[in-house]
Design an enzyme around this catalytic site. Sequence first.
Site, PDB file in Angstrom:
ATOM      1  CB  CYS A   1      -0.929   0.005   1.206  1.00 14.55           C
ATOM      2  SG  CYS A   1      -1.934  -1.477   1.299  1.00 14.55           S
TER       3      CYS A   1
ATOM      4  CG  HIS B   1      -2.941   3.087   2.838  1.00 12.82           C
ATOM      5  ND1 HIS B   1      -3.638   2.847   1.671  1.00 12.82           N
ATOM      6  CD2 HIS B   1      -2.914   1.901   3.513  1.00 12.82           C
ATOM      7  CE1 HIS B   1      -4.014   1.584   1.648  1.00 12.82           C
ATOM      8  NE2 HIS B   1      -3.583   0.989   2.754  1.00 12.82           N
TER       9      HIS B   1
ATOM     10  CG  ASN C   1      -6.578  -0.903   1.905  1.00 21.02           C
ATOM     11  OD1 ASN C   1      -5.952  -0.457   0.952  1.00 21.02           O
ATOM     12  ND2 ASN C   1      -5.978  -1.474   2.951  1.00 21.02           N
TER      13      ASN C   1
HETATM   14  O1  UT7 Z   1      -3.269  -1.655   3.916  1.00 20.20           O
HETATM   15  C1  UT7 Z   1      -3.146  -2.401   5.087  1.00 20.20           C
HETATM   16  C2  UT7 Z   1      -4.239  -3.434   5.078  1.00 20.20           C
HETATM   17  N1  UT7 Z   1      -4.571  -4.012   6.332  1.00 20.20           N
HETATM   18  C3  UT7 Z   1      -5.136  -3.353   7.362  1.00 20.20           C
HETATM   19  O2  UT7 Z   1      -5.323  -2.164   7.376  1.00 20.20           O
HETATM   20  C4  UT7 Z   1      -5.562  -4.207   8.521  1.00 20.20           C
HETATM   21  C5  UT7 Z   1      -5.328  -3.584   9.856  1.00 20.20           C
HETATM   22  N2  UT7 Z   1      -6.128  -4.254  10.853  1.00 20.20           N
HETATM   23  C6  UT7 Z   1      -7.420  -3.909  11.067  1.00 20.20           C
HETATM   24  O3  UT7 Z   1      -7.907  -2.970  10.452  1.00 20.20           O
HETATM   25  C7  UT7 Z   1      -8.219  -4.675  12.086  1.00 20.20           C
HETATM   26  O4  UT7 Z   1      -7.364  -5.570  12.749  1.00 20.20           O
HETATM   27  C8  UT7 Z   1      -9.416  -5.451  11.441  1.00 20.20           C
HETATM   28  C9  UT7 Z   1     -10.466  -4.470  10.948  1.00 20.20           C
HETATM   29  C10 UT7 Z   1      -8.933  -6.318  10.292  1.00 20.20           C
HETATM   30  C11 UT7 Z   1     -10.052  -6.350  12.487  1.00 20.20           C
HETATM   31  O5  UT7 Z   1     -10.510  -5.573  13.583  1.00 20.20           O
HETATM   32  P1  UT7 Z   1     -10.285  -6.084  15.077  1.00 20.20           P
HETATM   33  O6  UT7 Z   1     -10.932  -5.130  15.971  1.00 20.20           O
HETATM   34  O7  UT7 Z   1      -8.805  -6.318  15.226  1.00 20.20           O
HETATM   35  O8  UT7 Z   1     -11.105  -7.425  15.093  1.00 20.20           O
HETATM   36  P2  UT7 Z   1     -10.617  -8.890  15.453  1.00 20.20           P
HETATM   37  O9  UT7 Z   1      -9.851  -9.479  14.311  1.00 20.20           O
HETATM   38  O10 UT7 Z   1      -9.962  -8.880  16.804  1.00 20.20           O
HETATM   39  O11 UT7 Z   1     -12.006  -9.636  15.582  1.00 20.20           O
HETATM   40  C12 UT7 Z   1     -12.943  -9.308  16.615  1.00 20.20           C
HETATM   41  C13 UT7 Z   1     -14.186 -10.120  16.390  1.00 20.20           C
HETATM   42  C14 UT7 Z   1     -13.903 -11.601  16.175  1.00 20.20           C
HETATM   43  O12 UT7 Z   1     -14.969 -12.329  16.757  1.00 20.20           O
HETATM   44  P3  UT7 Z   1     -14.760 -13.094  18.145  1.00 20.20           P
HETATM   45  O13 UT7 Z   1     -13.645 -14.058  17.893  1.00 20.20           O
HETATM   46  O14 UT7 Z   1     -14.398 -12.015  19.129  1.00 20.20           O
HETATM   47  O15 UT7 Z   1     -16.089 -13.722  18.379  1.00 20.20           O
HETATM   48  C15 UT7 Z   1     -13.980 -11.768  14.681  1.00 20.20           C
HETATM   49  O16 UT7 Z   1     -14.316 -13.073  14.264  1.00 20.20           O
HETATM   50  O17 UT7 Z   1     -14.849  -9.662  15.202  1.00 20.20           O
HETATM   51  C16 UT7 Z   1     -15.073 -10.779  14.338  1.00 20.20           C
HETATM   52  N3  UT7 Z   1     -15.002 -10.300  12.959  1.00 20.20           N
HETATM   53  C17 UT7 Z   1     -16.070  -9.937  12.246  1.00 20.20           C
HETATM   54  N4  UT7 Z   1     -17.387  -9.906  12.542  1.00 20.20           N
HETATM   55  C18 UT7 Z   1     -18.232  -9.476  11.575  1.00 20.20           C
HETATM   56  C19 UT7 Z   1     -13.890 -10.150  12.200  1.00 20.20           C
HETATM   57  N5  UT7 Z   1     -14.226  -9.696  10.994  1.00 20.20           N
HETATM   58  C20 UT7 Z   1     -15.574  -9.557  10.989  1.00 20.20           C
HETATM   59  C21 UT7 Z   1     -16.506  -9.110  10.027  1.00 20.20           C
HETATM   60  N6  UT7 Z   1     -17.817  -9.089  10.360  1.00 20.20           N
HETATM   61  N7  UT7 Z   1     -16.135  -8.715   8.789  1.00 20.20           N
END
Ligand code: UT7
Length: 341
Positions: free
Chosen positions: A124, A268, A298
């Site tokens: 990115c 970004h 993104n």
């Molecule tokens: O250009 C660079 C590209 N990458 C990025 O920018 C990624 C950077 N990281 C992030 O933006 C965040 O880590 C995410 C948005 C990807 C994830 O957010 P988070 O607050 O870190 O969520 P998490 O992975 O800790 O998940 C929390 C919960 C989980 O459920 P449980 O295990 O607590 O029951 C996930 O399974 O949210 C759940 N979850 C979702 N639920 C509904 C994860 N993705 C989704 C979804 N819809 N799309």
Amino acid sequence: MAIEIRATGRAIPSTRLSNDDLAKTLDTNDEWIRSHTGIKARHIADASTACSDLALEAARQALAMAITQEGAQEKTIADAALTLDMIILGTATPDYHGCPSTACIVQDKLGARNAFAMDITAGCTGFIYGLETAVALLAHVPSRKRALVIGSEILSRFIDWNDRKSCVLFGDGAGAVLLEKTSNEPKKRGILGTILEADGSGAEYLIMRQGGSRHAFKAGDAIKAPPVIEMNGQGVYNFAVKSVTETIEKLLAETNLTIDEVHWIIPHQANRRILAAAGKRMGIPEERFFLNLEEYANTSAASIPIALDELNRGGKLQKGDIIMTVGFGAGLTSGGNIIVW
Ligand code: UT7
């Protein structure tokens, strides 16, 4: 001598996929995606469109803008294309794996016969790396005058659409800028400073594992296993907050500016929460970051030039405005530019 952005362009596929559309086939919902990322929709290229097609459209838009400007000597896009000395294209989703470069395909279709062309792989941060590469290559040789720097991505084709933690984040698009070497004073116009960094120890955080020489496809299995983006969301998140903070500090120190002197911060467009967290650490209100991720999600290397074009065509940029770009992504890479408009 200054190296200035003369014109901008962008290409956004017309097919729009909202969070609600996604929720029809995936265990997710609009509320989760919006509250965790700020994204409401993304645009998806149709099956016949490749990375070079979006890049070409953005490039043509930039050249079309350039020929309408005061003092422009070229009358057509084809004439303007012949004035290009180089095409630098940042992408993680090229037309072809390895070779040829997507930049060479754009060079041919644009008719930019006098330009050399190459791709930059910096995730990115690809546009920021590309801009600095073009600046250095323009500055190095007196006869070089113009460069096209493009960020273009078809991420939708390399996403695991069953992985809700990553697939909701990405969209397709391209942005382009025409850079020109001018006789203006360097501190008054153009690219004033750049920070580029890399931390390869985080390579696994954002990776398209299959298909390269490390995990080459074997005969017959290419269709069963297309390379997809694997992401350690939390790892990237932590890196991003730290790198945005550090890049802003370093850019300000390098250019002797204060944050109050910066008119536009164009980050970004990955996640609103990343910027809010970085802003909080630095005392920069979230509203100071220009965001369009709500609509485009993104688009990796394309996100900053798309945002620049949106601001430019929207008439928001005034001569002399100080613009800061800040990026981070696969590699891991990070960096930013200070641009005087
Ligand atoms: O250009 C660079 C590209 N990458 C990025 O920018 C990624 C950077 N990281 C992030 O933006 C965040 O880590 C995410 C948005 C990807 C994830 O957010 P988070 O607050 O870190 O969520 P998490 O992975 O800790 O998940 C929390 C919960 C989980 O459920 P449980 O295990 O607590 O029951 C996930 O399974 O949210 C759940 N979850 C979702 N639920 C509904 C994860 N993705 C989704 C979804 N819809 N799309």
